[in-house]
Design a protein around this motif. Structure first.
Motif, PDB file in Angstrom:
ATOM      1  N   MET A  94      90.925  87.050 -27.207  1.00  0.00           N
ATOM      2  CA  MET A  94      91.038  85.808 -26.455  1.00  0.00           C
ATOM      3  C   MET A  94      89.696  85.413 -25.846  1.00  0.00           C
ATOM      4  O   MET A  94      89.306  84.245 -25.901  1.00  0.00           O
ATOM      5  CB  MET A  94      92.112  85.941 -25.371  1.00  0.00           C
ATOM      6  N   GLU A  95      88.986  86.373 -25.298  1.00  0.00           N
ATOM      7  CA  GLU A  95      87.690  86.086 -24.689  1.00  0.00           C
ATOM      8  C   GLU A  95      86.661  85.662 -25.747  1.00  0.00           C
ATOM      9  O   GLU A  95      85.925  84.693 -25.558  1.00  0.00           O
ATOM     10  CB  GLU A  95      87.190  87.301 -23.926  1.00  0.00           C
ATOM     11  N   ARG A  96      86.628  86.377 -26.867  1.00  0.00           N
ATOM     12  CA  ARG A  96      85.682  86.044 -27.941  1.00  0.00           C
ATOM     13  C   ARG A  96      85.978  84.657 -28.510  1.00  0.00           C
ATOM     14  O   ARG A  96      85.070  83.838 -28.688  1.00  0.00           O
ATOM     15  CB  ARG A  96      85.756  87.107 -29.044  1.00  0.00           C
ATOM     16  N   PHE A  97      87.258  84.370 -28.770  1.00  0.00           N
ATOM     17  CA  PHE A  97      87.653  83.060 -29.270  1.00  0.00           C
ATOM     18  C   PHE A  97      87.279  81.973 -28.267  1.00  0.00           C
ATOM     19  O   PHE A  97      86.691  80.950 -28.625  1.00  0.00           O
ATOM     20  CB  PHE A  97      89.157  83.020 -29.569  1.00  0.00           C
ATOM     21  N   GLY A  98      87.610  82.186 -27.003  1.00  0.00           N
ATOM     22  CA  GLY A  98      87.352  81.184 -25.978  1.00  0.00           C
ATOM     23  C   GLY A  98      85.877  80.875 -25.787  1.00  0.00           C
ATOM     24  O   GLY A  98      85.489  79.714 -25.657  1.00  0.00           O
ATOM     25  N   LEU A  99      85.044  81.913 -25.792  1.00  0.00           N
ATOM     26  CA  LEU A  99      83.604  81.704 -25.641  1.00  0.00           C
ATOM     27  C   LEU A  99      83.007  81.031 -26.866  1.00  0.00           C
ATOM     28  O   LEU A  99      82.229  80.090 -26.757  1.00  0.00           O
ATOM     29  CB  LEU A  99      82.898  83.040 -25.390  1.00  0.00           C
ATOM     30  N   THR A 100      83.380  81.514 -28.045  1.00  0.00           N
ATOM     31  CA  THR A 100      82.796  81.012 -29.286  1.00  0.00           C
ATOM     32  C   THR A 100      83.199  79.577 -29.578  1.00  0.00           C
ATOM     33  O   THR A 100      82.408  78.797 -30.102  1.00  0.00           O
ATOM     34  CB  THR A 100      83.198  81.920 -30.464  1.00  0.00           C
ATOM     35  N   THR A 101      84.428  79.194 -29.225  1.00  0.00           N
ATOM     36  CA  THR A 101      84.923  77.855 -29.551  1.00  0.00           C
ATOM     37  C   THR A 101      84.958  76.928 -28.336  1.00  0.00           C
ATOM     38  O   THR A 101      85.569  75.862 -28.396  1.00  0.00           O
ATOM     39  CB  THR A 101      86.321  77.921 -30.189  1.00  0.00           C
ATOM     40  N   GLU A 109     101.523  84.478 -24.702  1.00  0.00           N
ATOM     41  CA  GLU A 109     102.827  84.650 -24.077  1.00  0.00           C
ATOM     42  C   GLU A 109     103.347  86.027 -24.444  1.00  0.00           C
ATOM     43  O   GLU A 109     103.293  86.436 -25.604  1.00  0.00           O
ATOM     44  CB  GLU A 109     103.776  83.567 -24.604  1.00  0.00           C
ATOM     45  N   TYR A 110     103.827  86.755 -23.450  1.00  0.00           N
ATOM     46  CA  TYR A 110     104.404  88.075 -23.712  1.00  0.00           C
ATOM     47  C   TYR A 110     105.746  88.155 -23.015  1.00  0.00           C
ATOM     48  O   TYR A 110     105.840  87.938 -21.801  1.00  0.00           O
ATOM     49  CB  TYR A 110     103.470  89.184 -23.220  1.00  0.00           C
ATOM     50  N   ASP A 111     106.768  88.421 -23.777  1.00  0.00           N
ATOM     51  CA  ASP A 111     108.120  88.584 -23.250  1.00  0.00           C
ATOM     52  C   ASP A 111     108.544  87.392 -22.393  1.00  0.00           C
ATOM     53  O   ASP A 111     109.116  87.535 -21.325  1.00  0.00           O
ATOM     54  CB  ASP A 111     108.221  89.890 -22.455  1.00  0.00           C
ATOM     55  N   GLY A 112     108.202  86.185 -22.867  1.00  0.00           N
ATOM     56  CA  GLY A 112     108.630  84.964 -22.198  1.00  0.00           C
ATOM     57  C   GLY A 112     107.763  84.530 -21.029  1.00  0.00           C
ATOM     58  O   GLY A 112     108.062  83.526 -20.383  1.00  0.00           O
ATOM     59  N   GLU A 113     106.691  85.272 -20.740  1.00  0.00           N
ATOM     60  CA  GLU A 113     105.801  84.894 -19.637  1.00  0.00           C
ATOM     61  C   GLU A 113     104.460  84.437 -20.190  1.00  0.00           C
ATOM     62  O   GLU A 113     103.849  85.141 -20.992  1.00  0.00           O
ATOM     63  CB  GLU A 113     105.570  86.078 -18.692  1.00  0.00           C
ATOM     64  N   MET A 114     104.011  83.259 -19.737  1.00  0.00           N
ATOM     65  CA  MET A 114     102.723  82.733 -20.173  1.00  0.00           C
ATOM     66  C   MET A 114     101.598  83.362 -19.364  1.00  0.00           C
ATOM     67  O   MET A 114     101.734  83.565 -18.157  1.00  0.00           O
ATOM     68  CB  MET A 114     102.665  81.216 -19.992  1.00  0.00           C
ATOM     69  N   HIS A 115     100.504  83.645 -20.070  1.00  0.00           N
ATOM     70  CA  HIS A 115      99.304  84.195 -19.442  1.00  0.00           C
ATOM     71  C   HIS A 115      98.114  83.390 -19.948  1.00  0.00           C
ATOM     72  O   HIS A 115      98.002  83.138 -21.144  1.00  0.00           O
ATOM     73  CB  HIS A 115      99.130  85.671 -19.809  1.00  0.00           C
ATOM     74  N   PHE A 116      97.242  82.988 -19.034  1.00  0.00           N
ATOM     75  CA  PHE A 116      96.058  82.214 -19.391  1.00  0.00           C
ATOM     76  C   PHE A 116      94.824  83.010 -19.013  1.00  0.00           C
ATOM     77  O   PHE A 116      94.711  83.484 -17.882  1.00  0.00           O
ATOM     78  CB  PHE A 116      96.050  80.864 -18.660  1.00  0.00           C
ATOM     79  N   LEU A 117      93.919  83.139 -19.966  1.00  0.00           N
ATOM     80  CA  LEU A 117      92.642  83.785 -19.705  1.00  0.00           C
ATOM     81  C   LEU A 117      91.613  82.685 -19.511  1.00  0.00           C
ATOM     82  O   LEU A 117      91.289  81.947 -20.448  1.00  0.00           O
ATOM     83  CB  LEU A 117      92.248  84.690 -20.880  1.00  0.00           C
TER      84      LEU A 117
END
Length: 128
Positions: A94-101, A109-117
């Motif tokens: 997630m960090e590599r994708f976010g920085l590069t793009t 989302e894990y087990d119905g809970e959203m998480h934002f980095l």
């Protein structure tokens, strides 16, 4: 042939891979990132990764404008113990994708809970 019922306990892990950056520019190598995401999730779960296409919406931080965009939804089912042991691979991707793009944040989302980095771009990074 007889069927066997599995009692394996799994939870859904979903990653959202947008096709535009935080400035509303298309990500020219979006297919590369989808392939990387599928490989990463399969590495966590061992199998069962699927890709769906959808549409996301977000507010551009710099302008306050609502932006709609195509998004790739990639998910897999994983045992909680396995996920906990391998979750660093998800965060690193997630960090590599976010920085590069050039993303403001990357969502999973894990087990119905959203998480934002939240992506912290280095000083001097493109600002639009």
């Amino acid at each position: 042939m007889s069927a066997t019922y599995s009692t394996r306990r799994v939870k859904r892990l979903t990653l959202y891979v947008p096709e535009r950056d935080r400035f509303d520019n298309p990500i020219t190598n979006a297919n590369y990132w989808v392939t990387e995401a599928i490989a990463m999730l399969t590495g966590i779960s061992g199998s069962g990764t699927t890709k769906l296409s959808g549409e996301g919406a977000w507010v551009i931080t710099q302008t306050g404008k609502l932006q709609r965009e195509p998004v790739n939804i990639i998910y897999t089912d994983v045992e909680p113990g396995v996920f906990n042991a391998k979750r660093n691979a998800l965060v690193a991707f997630m960090e590599r994708f976010g920085l590069t793009t050039s993303q403001d944040a990357v969502a999973a989302e894990y087990d119905g809970e959203m998480h934002f980095l939240k992506i912290n771009h280095p000083p001097g990074a493109k600002t639009g």
